[in-house]
Design a protein around this motif. Sequence first.
Motif, PDB file in Angstrom:
ATOM      1  N   SER A   1       0.075 -74.641 -12.231  1.00  0.00           N
ATOM      2  CA  SER A   1      -0.209 -73.811 -11.012  1.00  0.00           C
ATOM      3  C   SER A   1      -1.770 -73.233 -10.821  1.00  0.00           C
ATOM      4  O   SER A   1      -2.461 -73.270 -10.151  1.00  0.00           O
ATOM      5  CB  SER A   1       0.625 -72.226 -11.213  1.00  0.00           C
ATOM      6  N   GLU A   2      -2.319 -73.231 -12.131  1.00  0.00           N
ATOM      7  CA  GLU A   2      -3.946 -73.001 -12.146  1.00  0.00           C
ATOM      8  C   GLU A   2      -4.705 -74.015 -11.761  1.00  0.00           C
ATOM      9  O   GLU A   2      -5.581 -73.801 -10.932  1.00  0.00           O
ATOM     10  CB  GLU A   2      -4.018 -72.394 -13.747  1.00  0.00           C
ATOM     11  N   LEU A   3      -4.247 -75.129 -11.902  1.00  0.00           N
ATOM     12  CA  LEU A   3      -5.070 -76.361 -11.688  1.00  0.00           C
ATOM     13  C   LEU A   3      -4.848 -76.659 -10.112  1.00  0.00           C
ATOM     14  O   LEU A   3      -5.752 -76.901  -9.627  1.00  0.00           O
ATOM     15  CB  LEU A   3      -4.526 -77.601 -12.540  1.00  0.00           C
ATOM     16  N   ALA A   4      -3.748 -76.591  -9.801  1.00  0.00           N
ATOM     17  CA  ALA A   4      -3.523 -76.505  -8.113  1.00  0.00           C
ATOM     18  C   ALA A   4      -4.405 -75.619  -7.543  1.00  0.00           C
ATOM     19  O   ALA A   4      -4.763 -75.806  -6.319  1.00  0.00           O
ATOM     20  CB  ALA A   4      -2.064 -76.093  -7.906  1.00  0.00           C
ATOM     21  N   ALA A   5      -4.567 -74.378  -8.026  1.00  0.00           N
ATOM     22  CA  ALA A   5      -5.334 -73.414  -7.294  1.00  0.00           C
ATOM     23  C   ALA A   5      -7.143 -73.600  -7.662  1.00  0.00           C
ATOM     24  O   ALA A   5      -7.793 -72.779  -7.230  1.00  0.00           O
ATOM     25  CB  ALA A   5      -5.107 -71.962  -7.847  1.00  0.00           C
ATOM     26  N   GLY A   6      -7.385 -74.562  -8.338  1.00  0.00           N
ATOM     27  CA  GLY A   6      -8.555 -75.066  -8.493  1.00  0.00           C
ATOM     28  C   GLY A   6      -9.446 -74.368  -9.740  1.00  0.00           C
ATOM     29  O   GLY A   6     -10.507 -74.175 -10.018  1.00  0.00           O
ATOM     30  N   ARG A   7      -8.505 -73.669 -10.454  1.00  0.00           N
ATOM     31  CA  ARG A   7      -8.595 -72.918 -11.634  1.00  0.00           C
ATOM     32  C   ARG A   7      -8.642 -73.874 -12.991  1.00  0.00           C
ATOM     33  O   ARG A   7      -7.794 -74.435 -13.009  1.00  0.00           O
ATOM     34  CB  ARG A   7      -8.130 -71.592 -11.695  1.00  0.00           C
ATOM     35  N   ALA A   8      -9.261 -73.540 -13.896  1.00  0.00           N
ATOM     36  CA  ALA A   8      -9.292 -74.000 -15.348  1.00  0.00           C
ATOM     37  C   ALA A   8      -7.867 -73.508 -16.086  1.00  0.00           C
ATOM     38  O   ALA A   8      -7.871 -72.203 -15.830  1.00  0.00           O
ATOM     39  CB  ALA A   8     -10.544 -73.888 -16.070  1.00  0.00           C
TER      40      ALA A   8
ATOM     41  N   LEU B   1      -3.109 -77.391 -26.566  1.00  0.00           N
ATOM     42  CA  LEU B   1      -4.493 -77.857 -25.581  1.00  0.00           C
ATOM     43  C   LEU B   1      -4.210 -79.358 -25.304  1.00  0.00           C
ATOM     44  O   LEU B   1      -4.693 -79.759 -24.196  1.00  0.00           O
ATOM     45  CB  LEU B   1      -5.478 -77.901 -26.748  1.00  0.00           C
ATOM     46  N   ASP B   2      -3.531 -80.280 -25.968  1.00  0.00           N
ATOM     47  CA  ASP B   2      -3.034 -81.752 -25.735  1.00  0.00           C
ATOM     48  C   ASP B   2      -2.618 -81.432 -24.132  1.00  0.00           C
ATOM     49  O   ASP B   2      -2.772 -82.287 -23.198  1.00  0.00           O
ATOM     50  CB  ASP B   2      -1.916 -82.453 -26.378  1.00  0.00           C
ATOM     51  N   LEU B   3      -1.428 -80.824 -23.835  1.00  0.00           N
ATOM     52  CA  LEU B   3      -0.835 -80.526 -22.688  1.00  0.00           C
ATOM     53  C   LEU B   3      -1.913 -80.089 -21.480  1.00  0.00           C
ATOM     54  O   LEU B   3      -1.745 -80.777 -20.659  1.00  0.00           O
ATOM     55  CB  LEU B   3       0.371 -79.349 -22.828  1.00  0.00           C
ATOM     56  N   ALA B   4      -2.570 -79.113 -21.752  1.00  0.00           N
ATOM     57  CA  ALA B   4      -3.498 -78.768 -20.749  1.00  0.00           C
ATOM     58  C   ALA B   4      -4.537 -79.618 -20.391  1.00  0.00           C
ATOM     59  O   ALA B   4      -4.796 -80.135 -19.390  1.00  0.00           O
ATOM     60  CB  ALA B   4      -4.339 -77.422 -21.244  1.00  0.00           C
ATOM     61  N   SER B   5      -4.949 -80.380 -21.307  1.00  0.00           N
ATOM     62  CA  SER B   5      -5.841 -81.783 -21.194  1.00  0.00           C
ATOM     63  C   SER B   5      -5.315 -82.716 -20.631  1.00  0.00           C
ATOM     64  O   SER B   5      -5.896 -83.528 -19.600  1.00  0.00           O
ATOM     65  CB  SER B   5      -6.294 -82.110 -22.570  1.00  0.00           C
ATOM     66  N   ALA B   6      -4.108 -83.003 -20.619  1.00  0.00           N
ATOM     67  CA  ALA B   6      -3.242 -84.316 -20.038  1.00  0.00           C
ATOM     68  C   ALA B   6      -3.208 -83.807 -18.465  1.00  0.00           C
ATOM     69  O   ALA B   6      -3.397 -84.627 -17.481  1.00  0.00           O
ATOM     70  CB  ALA B   6      -1.897 -84.324 -20.708  1.00  0.00           C
ATOM     71  N   LEU B   7      -2.812 -82.603 -18.327  1.00  0.00           N
ATOM     72  CA  LEU B   7      -2.530 -82.225 -16.853  1.00  0.00           C
ATOM     73  C   LEU B   7      -4.000 -82.253 -16.081  1.00  0.00           C
ATOM     74  O   LEU B   7      -4.045 -82.743 -14.831  1.00  0.00           O
ATOM     75  CB  LEU B   7      -1.838 -80.829 -16.740  1.00  0.00           C
TER      76      LEU B   7
ATOM     77  N   ARG C   1      -7.321 -84.138 -12.068  1.00  0.00           N
ATOM     78  CA  ARG C   1      -8.823 -84.196 -12.138  1.00  0.00           C
ATOM     79  C   ARG C   1      -9.475 -82.734 -11.742  1.00  0.00           C
ATOM     80  O   ARG C   1     -10.130 -82.598 -10.950  1.00  0.00           O
ATOM     81  CB  ARG C   1      -8.992 -85.192 -10.820  1.00  0.00           C
ATOM     82  N   GLY C   2      -8.887 -81.920 -12.581  1.00  0.00           N
ATOM     83  CA  GLY C   2      -9.296 -80.555 -12.435  1.00  0.00           C
ATOM     84  C   GLY C   2     -10.326 -80.013 -13.496  1.00  0.00           C
ATOM     85  O   GLY C   2     -10.769 -80.837 -14.386  1.00  0.00           O
ATOM     86  N   PRO C   3     -10.718 -78.798 -13.420  1.00  0.00           N
ATOM     87  CA  PRO C   3     -11.498 -78.324 -14.283  1.00  0.00           C
ATOM     88  C   PRO C   3     -11.007 -78.455 -16.012  1.00  0.00           C
ATOM     89  O   PRO C   3      -9.913 -78.181 -16.107  1.00  0.00           O
ATOM     90  CB  PRO C   3     -12.083 -76.868 -13.793  1.00  0.00           C
ATOM     91  N   GLN C   4     -11.899 -78.541 -16.828  1.00  0.00           N
ATOM     92  CA  GLN C   4     -11.495 -78.648 -18.353  1.00  0.00           C
ATOM     93  C   GLN C   4     -10.681 -77.552 -18.412  1.00  0.00           C
ATOM     94  O   GLN C   4     -11.114 -76.297 -18.100  1.00  0.00           O
ATOM     95  CB  GLN C   4     -12.661 -78.924 -19.118  1.00  0.00           C
TER      96      GLN C   4
END
Length: 348
Positions: free
Chosen positions: A227-234, A286-292, A297-300
């Motif tokens: 949800s955070e990545l879809a909104a353009g947030r890290a 962190l693996d999960l967050a990094s893989a998503l 193609r979102g912010p780190q």
Amino acid sequence: MRVLVTGAAGFIGSTIVDLLRLEGHEVLAVDLLLDRAHRSRPAWVDDGLHVVDVRDESRLAGLLRGVDAVCHQAAMVGLGLTIHDAPDYASHNVVGTATLVSAMTRAGVNDLVQASSMVVYGGGREVCPVHGDVATRPRAIEDLASGRFEPRCAVCGEQVTWALVGEGAPLKPHNAYAATKLAQEHLAIAWSEQSGGRAISLRYHNVYGPRMPRDTPYAGVASIFRSELAAGRAPRVYEDGGQMRDFVHVHDVARANVKALESLAAGVASGHRAYNVASGEPHTVLDLASALTRELRGPQPLVVGGGRPGDVRHVVADPARIRAELGFVARVRFDEGIADFASAPLRA
């Protein structure tokens, strides 16, 4: 087999319904469509859904006639916001399960598969280099705030390491949700002993996949990150991101439920039995967050430190029992599952 599935409109329940029907079973789908879980009727729910509260035994009575087994997925889920969520958790999860098994007994339904959770283990299994396996204990808020994330031995203070948790591990829930999931298991045990029924509790580890709820504090971490990545947030990662988990795809969880139902129908199990449902492929948060992040193609990911009271550092399942007794092995690998999840539909 004629199966009544509770929580049938939900993330996991609806996936089970689809698989049961695909394999030729007849399904009675039941869900309350609770507003905190469903802002609207999900698109995947057909007109055959029975909108029923499992705490209403009179409504369950008619539906249970002629049913061979119940697959009980209905529950309030997630860590919750505060302890003030406890009455709702107890009402939906504990009273709901007690009402359901009472109705099952009146209807002569003898087979139950109940959705449990890894949270019944509390802090998982911890091993001290000096004292071996040691009892877990909640971490202090001041330790989380100062960056001391790894648990320490209650005897000597040495840092402990995580190990795989088997079903025989001590059960020590650390929050209200966990306490109610353990209470559901205890009710399944009591029901099987008092009624002669057969029950299986499936302890899900971190389930992710299509139809997860989004934009809610009650959702799993995979959905929150997406949800955070879809909104353009890290994606914001608590602690240092090193929390170890087992992320298991919802399609594998559905398969585990069907395996459990079929084993009961075949008379393989008697009484009550609990099983971990996990991928057997642990990863960090962190693996999960990094893989998503890579897939979308979102912010780190932003590692923010701190932590949530009641959350645990590491909990990783040993899936050996379900493999040996039910023949279940997860099929969806982490990278494949995350790639699918990154573009899968979520539930409002």
